[in-house]
Design an enzyme around this catalytic site. Structure first.
Site, PDB file in Angstrom:
ATOM      1  N   ASN A   1      37.229  42.871  40.381  1.00  5.39           N
ATOM      2  CA  ASN A   1      37.470  41.723  40.937  1.00  5.39           C
ATOM      3  C   ASN A   1      36.083  41.614  41.893  1.00  5.39           C
ATOM      4  O   ASN A   1      34.952  42.653  41.347  1.00  5.39           O
ATOM      5  CB  ASN A   1      38.536  41.553  41.726  1.00  5.39           C
ATOM      6  CG  ASN A   1      38.839  40.136  42.668  1.00  5.39           C
ATOM      7  OD1 ASN A   1      38.196  39.134  41.597  1.00  5.39           O
ATOM      8  ND2 ASN A   1      39.115  39.576  43.098  1.00  5.39           N
TER       9      ASN A   1
ATOM     10  N   GLU B   1      32.759  32.586  40.591  1.00  5.21           N
ATOM     11  CA  GLU B   1      32.354  33.965  41.875  1.00  5.21           C
ATOM     12  C   GLU B   1      31.242  34.881  42.299  1.00  5.21           C
ATOM     13  O   GLU B   1      30.237  34.035  41.378  1.00  5.21           O
ATOM     14  CB  GLU B   1      33.593  34.768  41.511  1.00  5.21           C
ATOM     15  CG  GLU B   1      35.412  34.738  41.804  1.00  5.21           C
ATOM     16  CD  GLU B   1      35.358  35.370  43.156  1.00  5.21           C
ATOM     17  OE1 GLU B   1      34.272  35.626  44.219  1.00  5.21           O
ATOM     18  OE2 GLU B   1      36.475  34.637  43.873  1.00  5.21           O
TER      19      GLU B   1
ATOM     20  N   GLU C   1      45.914  38.366  36.693  1.00  5.30           N
ATOM     21  CA  GLU C   1      46.629  38.240  37.772  1.00  5.30           C
ATOM     22  C   GLU C   1      47.606  37.312  36.061  1.00  5.30           C
ATOM     23  O   GLU C   1      46.755  37.129  34.738  1.00  5.30           O
ATOM     24  CB  GLU C   1      46.432  36.594  37.975  1.00  5.30           C
ATOM     25  CG  GLU C   1      45.433  37.652  39.243  1.00  5.30           C
ATOM     26  CD  GLU C   1      44.665  36.141  40.618  1.00  5.30           C
ATOM     27  OE1 GLU C   1      43.874  35.877  40.205  1.00  5.30           O
ATOM     28  OE2 GLU C   1      45.052  36.299  41.286  1.00  5.30           O
TER      29      GLU C   1
ATOM     30  N   ASP D   1      38.743  35.286  50.621  1.00  3.51           N
ATOM     31  CA  ASP D   1      38.972  35.535  48.846  1.00  3.51           C
ATOM     32  C   ASP D   1      36.949  36.127  49.019  1.00  3.51           C
ATOM     33  O   ASP D   1      36.754  37.247  50.140  1.00  3.51           O
ATOM     34  CB  ASP D   1      38.462  34.654  47.838  1.00  3.51           C
ATOM     35  CG  ASP D   1      38.961  34.662  47.040  1.00  3.51           C
ATOM     36  OD1 ASP D   1      37.580  35.703  47.022  1.00  3.51           O
ATOM     37  OD2 ASP D   1      38.990  33.688  46.040  1.00  3.51           O
TER      38      ASP D   1
ATOM     39  N   ASN E   1      38.602  41.963  47.547  1.00  2.00           N
ATOM     40  CA  ASN E   1      37.818  40.809  47.233  1.00  2.00           C
ATOM     41  C   ASN E   1      36.997  40.785  48.123  1.00  2.00           C
ATOM     42  O   ASN E   1      35.686  41.979  48.419  1.00  2.00           O
ATOM     43  CB  ASN E   1      38.851  39.353  47.567  1.00  2.00           C
ATOM     44  CG  ASN E   1      38.467  38.285  46.869  1.00  2.00           C
ATOM     45  OD1 ASN E   1      37.447  38.296  46.637  1.00  2.00           O
ATOM     46  ND2 ASN E   1      39.857  37.443  46.588  1.00  2.00           N
TER      47      ASN E   1
ATOM     48  N   ARG F   1      41.533  44.590  35.948  1.00  2.03           N
ATOM     49  CA  ARG F   1      39.887  44.500  35.907  1.00  2.03           C
ATOM     50  C   ARG F   1      39.454  44.899  37.645  1.00  2.03           C
ATOM     51  O   ARG F   1      39.505  44.694  38.184  1.00  2.03           O
ATOM     52  CB  ARG F   1      39.984  42.927  35.352  1.00  2.03           C
ATOM     53  CG  ARG F   1      40.597  41.955  36.112  1.00  2.03           C
ATOM     54  CD  ARG F   1      39.822  40.717  35.843  1.00  2.03           C
ATOM     55  NE  ARG F   1      40.266  39.204  36.842  1.00  2.03           N
ATOM     56  CZ  ARG F   1      40.361  39.032  37.616  1.00  2.03           C
ATOM     57  NH1 ARG F   1      39.060  39.603  38.162  1.00  2.03           N
ATOM     58  NH2 ARG F   1      40.888  38.340  38.225  1.00  2.03           N
TER      59      ARG F   1
HETATM   60  O1  LIG Z   1      37.836  35.295  42.423  1.00  2.00           O
HETATM   61  C1  LIG Z   1      38.701  36.105  42.943  1.00  2.00           C
HETATM   62  O2  LIG Z   1      38.329  36.953  43.595  1.00  2.00           O
HETATM   63  C2  LIG Z   1      40.393  36.204  41.767  1.00  2.00           C
HETATM   64  O3  LIG Z   1      39.755  37.131  40.809  1.00  2.00           O
HETATM   65  C3  LIG Z   1      41.356  34.923  41.876  1.00  2.00           C
HETATM   66  O4  LIG Z   1      42.284  35.435  40.905  1.00  2.00           O
HETATM   67  C4  LIG Z   1      41.413  34.436  42.864  1.00  2.00           C
HETATM   68  O5  LIG Z   1      40.517  34.883  43.817  1.00  2.00           O
HETATM   69  C5  LIG Z   1      42.992  35.093  43.547  1.00  2.00           C
HETATM   70  O6  LIG Z   1      44.029  34.547  42.812  1.00  2.00           O
HETATM   71  C6  LIG Z   1      43.521  34.114  44.501  1.00  2.00           C
HETATM   72  O7  LIG Z   1      43.507  35.382  46.013  1.00  2.00           O
HETATM   73 ZN   LIG Z   2      37.014  36.496  44.783  1.00  2.00          ZN
END
Ligand SMILES: O=C(O)[C@H](O)[C@@H](O)[C@H](O)[C@H](O)CO
Ligand SMILES: [Zn+2]
Length: 301
Positions: free
Chosen positions: A105, A20, A123, A206, A156, A103
């Site tokens: 993201n 990521e 998750e 995402d 996201n 947490r």
């Molecule tokens: O990468 C991220 O942003 C989250 O932490 C992931 O876990 C996935 O994107 C999510 O599961 C799909 O929406």
């Molecule tokens: Zn993401």
């Protein structure tokens, strides 16, 4: 729309669990990114092809450049400063203290040097989590934190328009790319609206980045693609498919920001899927897109 000249290459096949937050660091010709559940911040040198890693003490969901040197990262529910040389992380601020299962993201720095990042409940499986637990925050250069809103499912992708007047944002489970009016002076956002609703086969929006033409690129988790959107017309302009389904985020980098880097995940895939997609969890480079990106903004604190 032509896309025949785009070339896709897996440049790193180390099979990250959930890659990521790709960020290009021009000074070192490197791509920074994180592996969230592995608690790793990684730096891939595009010239030597070597990867360096720093392991932190909680899931690390985003990393960004820091003007005064080193990096900043979101670790667990903390905004941290990261010293690459001695591998130390110093806490700058903590959020969601009352939410033990949360947490951070995705996160990104705004054009004025504020570090924006949102939270989510942890998750139990990809996209399976307690809903509405997240919030969006930013860490100002003086280290104080502002909260924008709560009720977020999976905070996201985020980026700003080229004139800095619009903030784009994705709450994944809304299946929408949203826009807000943005006040760069104060860091305030207002007037939320949707600029694009994902189609079914595009799956879950995402990570996201903007290009020099002001168009948005969104990585589609479970959709195996990045899509290019015109936020003014609400139309999709282009689709670039990748050889893995769990595409998580994208950024521009390389020479003059003419290449796109895409992260991916392998967590949540079954053995059969992993056999069919041996590059799942890899980092991909797309060339020949015919459009460039812009440099990332460094955190100013
Ligand atoms: O990468 C991220 O942003 C989250 O932490 C992931 O876990 C996935 O994107 C999510 O599961 C799909 O929406
Ligand atoms: Zn993401």
């Amino acid at each position: 729309m032509t896309m025949s000249s785009a070339k896709i290459e897996c440049v790193l096949r180390e099979n990250w669990r959930c890659g990521e937050s790709p960020v290009w660091e021009e000074a070192s010709n490197s791509l920074l990114f994180v592996d969230i559940p592995a608690k790793k911040v990684c730096r891939w040198d595009s010239l030597s092809k070597q990867v360096q890693q720093v392991t932190v003490d909680a899931p690390v969901s985003s990393v960004a450049l820091r003007q005064s040197g080193g990096y900043v990262a979101t670790v667990g529910t903390k905004f941290c400063a990261l010293n690459w040389e001695d591998q130390s992380a110093v806490v700058l601020a903590t959020v969601d203290k009352d939410k033990k299962n949360n947490r951070f993201n995705d996160g990104k720095v705004d054009p004025a040097g504020r570090y924006f990042a949102g939270t989510m409940a942890e998750e139990t499986a990809p996209a399976v989590l307690e809903r509405h637990q997240g919030s969006l925050y930013s860490l100002f250069p003086d280290h104080h934190v502002e909260k924008y809103f709560d009720q977020v499912d999976i905070s996201n992708g985020l980026d700003w328009s080229l004139d800095h007047k619009i903030f784009y944002y994705i709450d994944s489970l809304s299946y929408s790319v949203d826009a807000f009016d943005y006040d760069l002076q104060t860091g305030k956002i207002s007037n939320r609206r949707s600029v694009y609703k994902l189609e079914k086969e595009e799956q879950i929006p995402d990570g996201m980045c903007i290009d020099v033409e002001g168009k948005l690129w969104v990585a589609c988790y479970n959709g195996g693609r990045v899509i290019r959107l015109d936020p003014e017309t609400g139309k999709r302009l282009q689709t670039v498919k990748l050889p893995v389904v769990k595409t998580t985020s994208c950024c521009f980098g390389g020479k003059d920001y003419s290449e796109m880097y895409v992260t991916s995940a392998r967590d949540g895939m079954d053995p059969e899927g992993l056999l069919q997609q041996p590059e799942a969890g890899g980092i991909f480079k797309i060339t020949g897109l015919g459009v460039k990106g812009i440099p990332p903004y460094p955190y100013a604190g």
